[in-house]
Design a protein around this motif. Structure first.
Motif, PDB file in Angstrom:
ATOM      1  N   VAL A 298      -6.699  -9.411  24.288  1.00 58.69           N
ATOM      2  CA  VAL A 298      -7.049 -11.366  24.260  1.00 58.69           C
ATOM      3  C   VAL A 298      -8.389 -11.563  23.442  1.00 58.69           C
ATOM      4  CG1 VAL A 298      -7.416 -13.224  26.839  1.00 58.69           C
ATOM      5  CG2 VAL A 298      -6.074 -10.993  26.839  1.00 58.69           C
ATOM      6  N   ALA A 299      -9.351 -10.974  23.694  1.00 56.58           N
ATOM      7  CA  ALA A 299     -10.850 -11.712  22.878  1.00 56.58           C
ATOM      8  C   ALA A 299     -10.010 -11.665  21.474  1.00 56.58           C
ATOM      9  CB  ALA A 299     -12.048 -11.238  23.561  1.00 56.58           C
ATOM     10  N   THR A 300     -10.433 -10.396  20.696  1.00 59.16           N
ATOM     11  CA  THR A 300      -9.433 -10.316  19.689  1.00 59.16           C
ATOM     12  C   THR A 300      -8.578 -11.504  19.360  1.00 59.16           C
ATOM     13  OG1 THR A 300     -10.016  -7.737  19.695  1.00 59.16           O
ATOM     14  CG2 THR A 300      -8.626  -8.785  18.108  1.00 59.16           C
ATOM     15  N   TYR A 301      -7.565 -11.945  20.598  1.00 57.48           N
ATOM     16  CA  TYR A 301      -6.451 -13.081  19.563  1.00 57.48           C
ATOM     17  C   TYR A 301      -7.708 -14.493  19.897  1.00 57.48           C
ATOM     18  CZ  TYR A 301      -3.401 -16.675  19.786  1.00 57.48           C
ATOM     19  OH  TYR A 301      -2.012 -16.791  19.179  1.00 57.48           O
ATOM     20  N   ALA A 302      -8.764 -14.333  20.711  1.00 54.90           N
ATOM     21  CA  ALA A 302      -9.167 -16.006  21.252  1.00 54.90           C
ATOM     22  C   ALA A 302     -10.113 -15.766  20.088  1.00 54.90           C
ATOM     23  CB  ALA A 302      -9.717 -15.913  22.066  1.00 54.90           C
ATOM     24  N   ILE A 303     -10.350 -15.196  19.370  1.00 60.41           N
ATOM     25  CA  ILE A 303     -11.826 -15.577  18.359  1.00 60.41           C
ATOM     26  C   ILE A 303     -10.732 -15.320  16.915  1.00 60.41           C
ATOM     27  CG2 ILE A 303     -13.814 -14.235  17.693  1.00 60.41           C
ATOM     28  CD1 ILE A 303     -14.910 -13.129  20.211  1.00 60.41           C
TER      29      ILE A 303
ATOM     30  N   HIS B 173      -8.108 -15.724  16.121  1.00 60.18           N
ATOM     31  CA  HIS B 173      -7.332 -17.326  15.665  1.00 60.18           C
ATOM     32  C   HIS B 173      -7.946 -18.563  15.008  1.00 60.18           C
ATOM     33  CE1 HIS B 173      -4.406 -20.146  16.851  1.00 60.18           C
ATOM     34  NE2 HIS B 173      -5.413 -20.723  17.369  1.00 60.18           N
ATOM     35  N   GLY B 174      -9.349 -18.641  14.570  1.00 62.29           N
ATOM     36  CA  GLY B 174     -10.400 -19.547  14.745  1.00 62.29           C
ATOM     37  C   GLY B 174     -10.726 -18.601  12.674  1.00 62.29           C
ATOM     38  N   LEU B 175     -10.641 -17.655  12.850  1.00 60.11           N
ATOM     39  CA  LEU B 175     -10.734 -17.061  11.618  1.00 60.11           C
ATOM     40  C   LEU B 175      -8.752 -17.728  10.282  1.00 60.11           C
ATOM     41  CD1 LEU B 175     -11.375 -14.155  12.468  1.00 60.11           C
ATOM     42  CD2 LEU B 175     -12.507 -15.317  11.425  1.00 60.11           C
ATOM     43  N   GLU B 176      -9.730 -17.749   8.851  1.00 56.70           N
ATOM     44  CA  GLU B 176      -7.961 -18.490   8.111  1.00 56.70           C
ATOM     45  C   GLU B 176      -7.073 -17.368   6.983  1.00 56.70           C
ATOM     46  OE1 GLU B 176      -5.807 -20.916   6.251  1.00 56.70           O
ATOM     47  OE2 GLU B 176      -7.798 -21.862   7.417  1.00 56.70           O
ATOM     48  N   ARG B 177      -7.955 -15.975   7.329  1.00 56.24           N
ATOM     49  CA  ARG B 177      -7.182 -15.214   6.177  1.00 56.24           C
ATOM     50  C   ARG B 177      -6.950 -14.211   7.497  1.00 56.24           C
ATOM     51  NH1 ARG B 177      -8.086 -15.253   0.572  1.00 56.24           N
ATOM     52  NH2 ARG B 177      -9.715 -16.677   0.172  1.00 56.24           N
ATOM     53  N   ARG B 178      -5.902 -13.612   7.539  1.00 59.15           N
ATOM     54  CA  ARG B 178      -5.117 -13.002   7.825  1.00 59.15           C
ATOM     55  C   ARG B 178      -6.160 -11.188   7.943  1.00 59.15           C
ATOM     56  NH1 ARG B 178       0.845 -13.454   7.079  1.00 59.15           N
ATOM     57  NH2 ARG B 178      -0.114 -13.356   3.980  1.00 59.15           N
ATOM     58  N   MET B 179      -6.267 -10.951   6.510  1.00 57.98           N
ATOM     59  CA  MET B 179      -6.831  -9.964   6.026  1.00 57.98           C
ATOM     60  C   MET B 179      -8.125  -8.998   5.975  1.00 57.98           C
ATOM     61  SD  MET B 179      -6.127  -6.568   4.946  1.00 57.98           S
ATOM     62  CE  MET B 179      -5.055  -7.343   2.603  1.00 57.98           C
ATOM     63  N   ASP B 180      -9.347 -10.268   6.460  1.00 59.24           N
ATOM     64  CA  ASP B 180     -10.468 -10.451   6.870  1.00 59.24           C
ATOM     65  C   ASP B 180      -9.917 -10.435   8.205  1.00 59.24           C
ATOM     66  OD1 ASP B 180     -10.565 -11.245   4.611  1.00 59.24           O
ATOM     67  OD2 ASP B 180     -11.287 -13.128   5.193  1.00 59.24           O
TER      68      ASP B 180
ATOM     69  N   ALA C 296      -5.423  -9.164  15.375  1.00 58.94           N
ATOM     70  CA  ALA C 296      -6.451 -10.176  15.200  1.00 58.94           C
ATOM     71  C   ALA C 296      -5.382 -10.977  13.922  1.00 58.94           C
ATOM     72  CB  ALA C 296      -7.159  -9.211  14.308  1.00 58.94           C
ATOM     73  N   ALA C 297      -4.762 -10.401  12.908  1.00 56.27           N
ATOM     74  CA  ALA C 297      -3.939 -10.563  11.632  1.00 56.27           C
ATOM     75  C   ALA C 297      -3.115 -11.774  12.926  1.00 56.27           C
ATOM     76  CB  ALA C 297      -3.387  -9.221  10.922  1.00 56.27           C
ATOM     77  N   GLY C 298      -2.517 -11.543  13.274  1.00 54.79           N
ATOM     78  CA  GLY C 298      -1.571 -12.161  13.775  1.00 54.79           C
ATOM     79  C   GLY C 298      -1.977 -13.712  14.316  1.00 54.79           C
ATOM     80  N   ALA C 299      -3.341 -13.314  15.132  1.00 59.24           N
ATOM     81  CA  ALA C 299      -3.828 -13.782  15.424  1.00 59.24           C
ATOM     82  C   ALA C 299      -4.741 -15.355  14.527  1.00 59.24           C
ATOM     83  CB  ALA C 299      -5.115 -14.096  16.914  1.00 59.24           C
ATOM     84  N   ALA C 300      -4.934 -15.305  13.114  1.00 57.71           N
ATOM     85  CA  ALA C 300      -5.133 -15.808  11.769  1.00 57.71           C
ATOM     86  C   ALA C 300      -4.266 -17.057  11.589  1.00 57.71           C
ATOM     87  CB  ALA C 300      -5.428 -15.151  11.202  1.00 57.71           C
ATOM     88  N   ARG C 301      -5.714 -18.293  11.607  1.00 51.15           N
ATOM     89  CA  ARG C 301      -4.450 -19.190  10.782  1.00 51.15           C
ATOM     90  C   ARG C 301      -3.261 -18.938  10.227  1.00 51.15           C
ATOM     91  NH1 ARG C 301     -10.142 -21.651  11.741  1.00 51.15           N
ATOM     92  NH2 ARG C 301      -9.778 -22.112   9.425  1.00 51.15           N
ATOM     93  N   ARG C 302      -3.476 -18.990   8.928  1.00 49.59           N
ATOM     94  CA  ARG C 302      -2.322 -18.197   7.773  1.00 49.59           C
ATOM     95  C   ARG C 302      -1.122 -17.917   8.805  1.00 49.59           C
ATOM     96  NH1 ARG C 302      -4.623 -16.883   2.080  1.00 49.59           N
ATOM     97  NH2 ARG C 302      -6.435 -18.491   2.256  1.00 49.59           N
ATOM     98  N   ALA C 303      -1.588 -16.607   9.908  1.00 48.04           N
ATOM     99  CA  ALA C 303      -0.061 -16.365  10.751  1.00 48.04           C
ATOM    100  C   ALA C 303       0.122 -17.230  11.571  1.00 48.04           C
ATOM    101  CB  ALA C 303      -0.692 -14.957  11.437  1.00 48.04           C
TER     102      ALA C 303
END
Length: 432
Positions: A338-343, A345-352, A396-403
């Protein structure tokens, strides 16, 4: 689609390089998948004793070569127990759990004044039994016996040494067979995992050699009882001769030392090309505060559970072991994803996001193993850890903005959540 496949491949590579590779090639116990089985086992015997014992013990009454006996003490069982559990001997406490089950309730065994260094009272073993095969001698049949006593040193939710003692079936035979190993509590599986037998054997060996009544090396020797194979056992058992000695309290000291050397800078300077440095600079420029926040959160949650578990065990008497597990396990099972998704989600790149989460969890796992002194892992644990490292990266990748531009429940996130639930659920129910 190609980008998603690339993310998955990168995560698998991270899991193998940082978890699977080092564990599989450096761990002596990873090959222990199917133990051998004896139909008519050879016995370890002594010239002045009628009885003997098989050189392994087992969780079932079968001759699978699972847990090797690694310490044999020639002497009265009462004297041996006194030597290991006398008040003031150090940090030994009687065992209340085994390496796979959590049955924490204990019962008074010695006087109320005798305590473990952490404040815990001595208690009689209440964990799952392990069986040893003994043969009383002529005109009698061999049989499976349960342990006479279990002792441990360390913390239930941390790292500890554990020994089981089996006394001779005949009163006058004067031997006690012992199986010692190191183990740690695994928060992903809620079980104790055996790390190996060699370091515990060495510690018990040194413990007996510290007896004032043992004044030369001939009283503590090693004999080959041909039980190598499981874990890091080499087939040589410690033989301690206490017959006729006056026993005094034994001191038990555990020391862990680690040395770290950092030659990363010099290696990079020698081998990186100008193009490599430019690529690293590009990646470095993309690092933002949220990447560091994600890494710090995963590290804090994972390692915090270990630390808090030990603190609660030592200082909060009204919480049972089951209650502590019930309080802290949700942080692992729910808090980390949950914490991974929440944080993320504010990142742009899925790979990062994926690389940051996976690398951090892998580093947290190795820091935890280093603190616990773990030097060997069974193959099922290695595979399970690889899965969780890959899975947290997918979340984490699924939470990124591009995803999440089109929908929050994208394929990367759904796959990550599904695998996380299946892996942890399968582990708890014994399928993993």
């Amino acid at each position: 689609m190609r980008r998603k496949i690339l993310i998955v491949l990168v995560l698998i590579g991270i899991a193998f390089v940082f978890i699977g590779g080092p564990s599989l090639f450096a761990s002596p116990s990873t090959s222990d998948v199917a133990p051998e089985e004896d139909e008519a086992p050879d016995l370890v015997t002594f010239d002045d004793s009628e009885s003997g014992f098989w050189a392994f013990m087992n969780s079932a009454q079968s001759f699978e070569k699972r847990s090797p006996i690694n310490v044999i003490v020639r002497g009265d069982s009462g004297d041996v127990i006194q030597a290991l559990s006398e008040e003031g001997n150090g940090e030994w406490e009687e065992m209340s759990e085994n390496e796979t089950d959590a049955e924490p309730e204990t019962y008074s065994f010695l006087s109320e004044e005798q305590h473990h260094a952490t404040g815990l009272e001595w208690g009689e073993a209440a964990g799952t039994t392990r069986y040893a095969w003994v043969d009383p001698g002529p005109n009698e049949s061999g049989y499976w016996m349960t342990e006479t006593l279990q002792l441990d040193n360390g913390d239930y939710y941390g790292h500890r040494m554990h020994i089981r003692l089996y006394e001779a079936p005949n009163e006058n035979d004067n031997w006690v067979a012992m199986q010692g190993h190191t183990e740690h509590f695994d928060w992903f599986t809620l079980r104790h995992r055996v790390d190996g037998v060699e370091s515990a054997q060495l510690a018990i060996e040194r413990d007996f050699m510290s007896l004032p009544s043992i004044d030369n090396r001939s009283d503590v020797t090693r004999i080959n009882i041909e039980n190598s194979g499981p874990s890091d056992a080499d087939g040589w058992a410690t033989l301690v001769d206490l017959v006729g000695m006056i026993l005094l309290p034994v001191g038990m000291g555990l020391t862990m030392a680690s040395q770290f050397g950092d030659r990363t800078t010099s290696v990079l300077n020698r081998h990186l090309t100008r193009v490599d440095r430019k690529r690293i600079a590009v990646v470095t420029d993309r690092i933002e505060a949220r990447h560091l926040m994600l890494a710090a959160t995963i590290l804090t949650l994972f390692l915090g559970v270990r630390i808090i578990g030990v603190v609660l065990e030592r200082h909060v008497d009204f919480l049972s072991m089951h209650m502590i597990a019930a309080l802290l396990y949700p942080i692992i099972a729910i808090g980390i994803p949950v914490a991974t998704y929440a944080i993320a989600h504010g990142l742009e790149r899925r790979m990062d996001a994926a690389i940051t989460a996976s690398l951090t969890l892998a580093v947290a796992i190795w820091i935890d193993y280093g603190a616990m002194g773990v030097d060997s892992l069974p193959i099922d644990v290695v595979v399970q850890r690889m899965f969780v490292v890959v899975t947290i990266g997918l979340i984490a990748a699924g939470a990124a903005r591009r995803a999440t531009r089109d929908t929050h429940w994208n394929s990367l996130l759904l796959t990550g959540v599904l695998i996380w639930v299946l892996v942890l659920g399968g582990t708890l129910f014994g399928y993993f």
